[in-house]
Enzyme design. Sequence first.
Site, PDB file in Angstrom:
ATOM      1  N   ASN A 195       0.866  -1.182   0.000  1.00 27.30           N
ATOM      2  CA  ASN A 195       0.000   0.000   0.000  1.00 27.30           C
ATOM      3  C   ASN A 195       0.905   1.234   0.000  1.00 27.30           C
ATOM      4  OD1 ASN A 195      -1.741   2.084   0.608  1.00 27.30           O
ATOM      5  ND2 ASN A 195      -2.035   1.463   2.737  1.00 27.30           N
ATOM      6  N   LYS A 232       0.069   4.261  -0.137  1.00 26.84           N
ATOM      7  CA  LYS A 232      -0.575   5.401   0.528  1.00 26.84           C
ATOM      8  C   LYS A 232      -0.503   6.657  -0.358  1.00 26.84           C
ATOM      9  CE  LYS A 232       0.609   3.468   4.974  1.00 26.84           C
ATOM     10  NZ  LYS A 232       0.314   3.584   6.375  1.00 26.84           N
ATOM     11  N   HIS A 283      -9.255   0.749   5.577  1.00 24.87           N
ATOM     12  CA  HIS A 283      -7.904   0.969   6.090  1.00 24.87           C
ATOM     13  C   HIS A 283      -7.997   1.900   7.306  1.00 24.87           C
ATOM     14  CE1 HIS A 283      -3.784   2.351   6.443  1.00 24.87           C
ATOM     15  NE2 HIS A 283      -3.458   1.229   5.830  1.00 24.87           N
ATOM     16  N   GLU A 326      -6.427   4.375   8.229  1.00 25.07           N
ATOM     17  CA  GLU A 326      -6.351   5.818   7.955  1.00 25.07           C
ATOM     18  C   GLU A 326      -7.678   6.339   7.410  1.00 25.07           C
ATOM     19  OE1 GLU A 326      -2.778   5.363   5.676  1.00 25.07           O
ATOM     20  OE2 GLU A 326      -1.818   4.684   7.523  1.00 25.07           O
ATOM     21  N   GLU A 362      -4.830  -5.267  10.964  1.00 29.01           N
ATOM     22  CA  GLU A 362      -3.840  -4.200  11.087  1.00 29.01           C
ATOM     23  C   GLU A 362      -4.060  -3.461  12.399  1.00 29.01           C
ATOM     24  OE1 GLU A 362      -2.095  -3.000   7.112  1.00 29.01           O
ATOM     25  OE2 GLU A 362      -3.928  -1.858   7.276  1.00 29.01           O
ATOM     26  N   GLY A 382       2.763   2.081  10.604  1.00 31.64           N
ATOM     27  CA  GLY A 382       3.653   3.217  10.393  1.00 31.64           C
ATOM     28  C   GLY A 382       4.416   3.656  11.635  1.00 31.64           C
ATOM     29  N   SER A 384       3.900  -2.284  10.275  1.00 32.94           N
ATOM     30  CA  SER A 384       5.364  -2.256  10.410  1.00 32.94           C
ATOM     31  C   SER A 384       6.029  -3.561  10.002  1.00 32.94           C
ATOM     32  CB  SER A 384       5.760  -1.855  11.836  1.00 32.94           C
ATOM     33  OG  SER A 384       5.306  -0.536  12.114  1.00 32.94           O
TER      34      SER A 384
HETATM   35  C1  PEP Z   1      -0.478  -0.026   5.922  1.00 34.98           C
HETATM   36  O1  PEP Z   1      -0.387   1.040   5.324  1.00 34.98           O
HETATM   37  O2  PEP Z   1      -1.485  -0.725   5.796  1.00 34.98           O
HETATM   38  C2  PEP Z   1       0.600  -0.439   6.808  1.00 34.98           C
HETATM   39  C3  PEP Z   1       0.532  -1.599   7.386  1.00 34.98           C
HETATM   40  O3  PEP Z   1       1.645   0.452   6.958  1.00 34.98           O
HETATM   41  P1  PEP Z   1       3.084   0.117   7.596  1.00 34.98           P
HETATM   42  O4  PEP Z   1       3.577  -1.155   6.951  1.00 34.98           O
HETATM   43  O5  PEP Z   1       3.927   1.298   7.254  1.00 34.98           O
HETATM   44  O6  PEP Z   1       2.887  -0.065   9.072  1.00 34.98           O
END
Ligand code: PEP
Length: 251
Positions: free
Chosen positions: A9, A11, A95, A97, A167, A173, A213
């Site tokens: 992703n 973003k 997601h 966000e 997640e 992040g 992460s």
């Molecule tokens: C994501 O954007 O879904 C995500 C898991 O980000 P990151 O890997 O940076 O934690």
Amino acid sequence: MRKCFVAGNWKMNGTIDESVALAKGVVAGLTGSEKADVAVCPPFLAIPAVRDVLAGTAVRLGAQDVFYEGNGAFTGEISTDMLRDAGVSFALVGHSERRHVIGETDAIVRRKLDALIAAGMDVILCVGEKIEEREAGKTEAVLDTQTRAGLTGLTREQLAKVTIAYEPVWAIGTGKVATTEQAQAAHKFIRDLVASMFDQAAADALRIQYGGSVKADNAAELMAQPDVDGALVGGAALKADSFLGIIAGAR
Ligand code: PEP
């Protein structure tokens, strides 16, 4: 279908040229012997250019979001028709966000999931608890609510279009990856819940990705957990090498 699915992703990052270069880097680094299905989710504006890079490869093209209505007076939104026309075969919904920055509710997430399935597309339904919810012992309650809101009433055929991404919001992040025990426990909880909502065969066939992460040095251990079927990767997908390192670690 292979169980392991690694999706990147990207973003809201990068120019179109940077997205093309990243996609080219991913394609060039794949050997064909990967033990995972691979996908990328570029920003909307880069989708047509990235589609051209992925043409003829096994890398799938996804979108980071979609709107739940068909074409019409919805200024600024992107429909399933538009995504399909651009070569997209699946999209993320829910997601963290979108849920926690933009304010999307479970009801909105569900409408998006339904729109994708009605359009014959696949869906990654993202679920996960915030840190205060985990600390209050509410992780399972949050996963229960979000998963039921996303899946209740689907047929088994419709469920087969869905991948779930667990997640934990506190891991996205932040560099704070869930432990393998935390990830496995959450994934097993989701799979058992899906078994209770549908049946064990449907739950066993469901892919549940971990996101938060994920990096090349922790991916193999996470994906070796019995209920972890892949990864949804944000930050580490922004460099072809680190994304390829995660794919290489897939079981
Ligand atoms: C994501 O954007 O879904 C995500 C898991 O980000 P990151 O890997 O940076 O934690």
